[in-house]
Design an enzyme around this catalytic site. Structure first.
Site, PDB file in Angstrom:
ATOM      1  N   SER A   1       4.593   2.253   8.370  1.00  0.00           N
ATOM      2  CA  SER A   1       4.124   1.264   7.486  1.00  0.00           C
ATOM      3  C   SER A   1       5.372   0.816   6.623  1.00  0.00           C
ATOM      4  CB  SER A   1       3.395   1.302   6.303  1.00  0.00           C
ATOM      5  OG  SER A   1       1.976   1.470   6.976  1.00  0.00           O
TER       6      SER A   1
ATOM      7  N   HIS B   1       0.690  -1.304   0.065  1.00  0.00           N
ATOM      8  CA  HIS B   1      -0.001  -0.042  -0.136  1.00  0.00           C
ATOM      9  C   HIS B   1       0.955   1.381   0.297  1.00  0.00           C
ATOM     10  CE1 HIS B   1       0.542  -0.319   4.577  1.00  0.00           C
ATOM     11  NE2 HIS B   1       0.407   0.936   4.481  1.00  0.00           N
TER      12      HIS B   1
ATOM     13  N   ASP C   1       0.451  -7.633   1.433  1.00  0.00           N
ATOM     14  CA  ASP C   1       0.773  -6.124   1.660  1.00  0.00           C
ATOM     15  C   ASP C   1       2.328  -5.837   1.664  1.00  0.00           C
ATOM     16  OD1 ASP C   1       0.221  -3.659   1.840  1.00  0.00           O
ATOM     17  OD2 ASP C   1       0.200  -3.672   3.973  1.00  0.00           O
TER      18      ASP C   1
END
Length: 167
Positions: free
Chosen positions: A163, A49, A79
């Site tokens: 992230s 993402h 992911d």
């Protein structure tokens, strides 16, 4: 027992900021880790993402050096994304851990770029709060789970921009 400063000092050069551009403008930034460094090729792991939809990606290393990267592959289900930098950098790769060997209550350190590159190389501290937590993921926005992600839960502060960073 842990020494957060020692951990931070030992690994902060292995964590970079991943900057994603769309149509010549910065669309966002997050974090990534050096996964492999061999013969002038540096591989960086981040989240899917983080790079999804970008037209150009740059990694900014802890010394401030920014280098354009190539996306080698990306998977929305796990992911994960793998990036490649062609540069002779004196950075050792992370020694990856095994989440199956973690214990609830064990100390952890999160390092990344929360809330953007302005806060790059931020370090937070916490514990493993839970293992094998199941999080439903809706990839197509139809309100129905397409996949269940199994994750490690921590109380270390993790903000947007962390992230892809290290835990």
């Amino acid at each position: 027992e842990t020494d957060v400063g020692k951990v931070d000092y030992g690994v902060k050069d292995k964590v970079g900021s991943v900057i994603t551009e769309k149509q010549g403008r910065v669309a966002g930034s997050s974090s990534g880790i050096v996964y492999k460094n061999e013969k002038g090729i540096v591989h960086i792991v981040t989240n899917h993402h983080v790079i999804d939809g970008g037209t150009k990606h740059i990694v900014r290393f802890s010394d401030g050096q920014e280098i354009a990267v190539e996306v080698l592959g990306s998977d929305p289900y796990t992911d994960l994304a793998l990036l490649k930098v062609e540069a002779d950098l004196d950075i050792k790769a992370f020694k990856l851990g095994d989440s199956e060997k973690l214990n609830v209550g064990e100390f952890v350190v999160a390092i990344g770029s929360p809330l953007g590159v302005e806060f790059e190389n931020s370090t937070t501290f916490g514990i493993i709060s839970g293992k094998n937590r199941v999080v439903p993921v809706d990839l197509d926005g139809d309100g129905v789970s397409d996949w269940d992600m199994v994750v490690v839960q921590t109380d270390a502060a993790i903000n947007p921009g962390n992230s892809g960073g290290a835990l």
